[in-house]
Design a protein around this motif. Structure first.
Motif, short mmCIF file in Angstrom:
data_model
loop_
_atom_site.label_atom_id
_atom_site.label_comp_id
_atom_site.label_asym_id
_atom_site.label_seq_id
_atom_site.Cartn_x
_atom_site.Cartn_y
_atom_site.Cartn_z
N GLN A 243 6.25 9.19 -4.19
CA GLN A 243 7.42 8.73 -3.45
C GLN A 243 8.63 9.61 -3.74
OE1 GLN A 243 8.75 4.67 -2.49
NE2 GLN A 243 10.26 4.87 -4.12
N ASP A 270 10.40 -7.17 -0.43
CA ASP A 270 10.36 -6.48 0.85
C ASP A 270 11.60 -6.88 1.65
OD1 ASP A 270 8.23 -5.01 2.84
OD2 ASP A 270 9.50 -6.46 3.91
N THR A 279 4.02 -6.27 -9.19
CA THR A 279 3.45 -4.94 -9.09
C THR A 279 3.20 -4.30 -10.45
OG1 THR A 279 5.59 -3.79 -9.02
CG2 THR A 279 4.71 -4.60 -6.92
N GLN A 297 11.83 -1.54 0.41
CA GLN A 297 11.54 -2.48 -0.68
C GLN A 297 12.38 -2.10 -1.89
OE1 GLN A 297 7.26 -2.20 -1.25
NE2 GLN A 297 6.85 -3.66 0.39
N GLU A 306 11.80 0.78 -4.18
CA GLU A 306 10.37 0.62 -4.46
C GLU A 306 9.50 0.98 -3.26
OE1 GLU A 306 9.01 0.04 -7.23
OE2 GLU A 306 10.42 -1.05 -8.51
N GLY A 307 10.10 1.03 -2.07
CA GLY A 307 9.35 1.42 -0.88
C GLY A 307 10.25 2.17 0.08
N ILE A 316 5.25 6.47 4.83
CA ILE A 316 5.44 5.30 3.99
C ILE A 316 5.08 5.65 2.55
CG2 ILE A 316 5.20 3.47 5.71
CD1 ILE A 316 2.27 3.24 4.97
N THR A 317 5.91 5.19 1.62
CA THR A 317 5.68 5.48 0.21
C THR A 317 5.96 4.23 -0.62
OG1 THR A 317 7.95 6.19 -0.24
CG2 THR A 317 6.41 7.88 0.53
N ARG A 318 5.41 4.22 -1.82
CA ARG A 318 5.64 3.13 -2.77
C ARG A 318 5.92 3.72 -4.16
NH1 ARG A 318 6.14 1.09 1.37
NH2 ARG A 318 5.07 -0.74 2.24
N SER A 331 -0.41 -5.96 -3.37
CA SER A 331 0.04 -4.96 -2.40
C SER A 331 -1.04 -3.97 -1.99
CB SER A 331 1.25 -4.21 -2.96
OG SER A 331 1.02 -3.77 -4.28
N PHE A 334 -1.17 -1.80 1.33
CA PHE A 334 -0.51 -0.50 1.53
C PHE A 334 -1.52 0.54 2.00
CE2 PHE A 334 0.37 3.69 -0.43
CZ PHE A 334 1.51 4.03 0.30
#
Length: 353
Positions: A243, A270, A279, A297, A306-307, A316-318, A331, A334
């Motif tokens: 991320q 979220d 998490t 997030q 966080e997102g 999209i990343t986490r 989660s 994802f």
């Protein structure tokens, strides 16, 4: 046998050697009370001295099938008490281990003063001076400019599947990330951390995925170049360090955290659904400015990103680990979202508003 831990704040903590040797690195802690095998083999702990806040480590043995890599990754392991199983494993791996110390005191020091350099000496001839000498040789995480070389594959690896083709840039990927993608049918091509955009293009990926890994994201310039080159042309995804790397490639900024997030119970909210999930996390850097991406997030405890998601691109990343191992599986979806994005069946990118 004696052991000594020399801290950057000037203190020397005496303990008991459970695996002999000397070592140095950044002193960090994890609040996880299970998953010690996964933590000790997580490449994101490279060049660090890992302290377990849970007092007894090893109470369900050591099983290789739980390992996240082929070797023990921290430079040193510290606990209130290690079982013989874990002590023997670390001895065989050549990684010094220390127990018989008040880990509450060590954790408090890190929380109050931040992750710090430390040096360790353990064994029958260990002395405080040896620990101080190790401390003197320890460097900041940002100074490990080529840390990726120690945790990445040296040659491409292929995990065949019938689903979307994933180019996974291995900056220190956990085995369970590959397993989770493969379990969903993905055709996974694991590429070295210093892979060029041309090599990634040869894979003809449906999605470019930047993995987790240790150290400062600013030092993973090759992975950043890949993300920058493919942004807007091929969907992008990332986990943890991934991320951070993706965000930097798209105009964002990252920063060193005081002591990071390491454990299995970090709450994440979220922003669209207002749903909170628990998490698994292991990182010492975070995204300070998302650049061209939008924050989707946030961490409930400190508000860090966080997102992230693309505004005009598929991305999209986490910051946390959706694959867990160990930890909650809140989660896992994802990975479904990543593969849906790769096939063009996802929801549109978030609006600029």
């Amino acid at each position: 046998m004696s052991a000594y831990i020399a801290l950057a704040d000037g203190r020397v903590v005496a303990g008991q050697s459970r695996a002999p040797g000397t070592g140095r690195g950044e002193l960090v802690f994890t609040t996880a009370y299970t998953g010690y095998e996964e933590s000790l083999t997580d490449p994101s702990y490279a060049e660090q001295v890992l302290t377990f806040s849970y007092p007894l480590i090893g109470n369900y043995g050591v099983r290789e099938e739980r390992f996240e890599s082929d070797s023990v990754q921290p430079r040193v392991a510290i606990a209130r008490e290690f079982t013989d199983d874990v002590a023997d494993w670390l001895t065989e791996a050549g990684v010094p281990a220390v127990d018989g110390v008040d880990t509450r005191d060590i954790v408090t020091a890190v929380r109050e003063e931040g992750a710090m350099r430390c040096g360790v000496a353990a064994g029958p001839d260990a002395t405080p001076e040896q620990a101080r000498d190790q401390l003197a040789q320890a460097v900041e995480m940002s100074d490990h400019v080529d840390i990726g070389a120690s945790v990445s594959v040296s040659e491409p690896a292929h995990y065949p599947g019938t689903g979307p083709r994933v180019a996974l840039i291995d900056c220190g990927a956990k085995k369970s990330i590959i397993d989770t993608l493969s379990a969903r049918g993905a055709d996974v091509h694991v590429l070295p951390y210093d892979t060029t955009p041309e090599t990634v293009a040869d894979v003809e990926p449906d999605v470019v995925f930047v993995s987790n890994g240790p150290g400062d994201p600013a030092n993973f310039t090759a992975a950043g170049e890949v993300a920058e080159q493919f942004a807007g042309e091929t969907p992008l995804a990332g986990i943890c360090l991934g991320q951070q790397v993706v965000s930097r490639a798209l105009g964002g900024e990252t920063e060193k955290m005081e002591f990071g997030h390491r454990g299995l119970n970090q709450p994440v909210r979220d922003l669209e659904t207002d749903r909170v999930v628990m998490t698994t996390q292991n990182h010492g850097y975070s995204v300070a400015d998302p650049g061209d991406l939008a924050v989707t997030q946030v961490n409930v405890n400190d508000g860090t990103a966080e997102g992230l998601a693309g505004v005009d691109i598929d991305c999209i990343t986490r910051q946390y680990h959706p694959e867990a191992n160990p930890g909650p599986h809140d989660s896992l979806s994802f990975f479904d979202d990543v593969l849906a994005m790769a096939t063009g069946t996802d929801t549109p990118p978030v609006s600029a508003d």
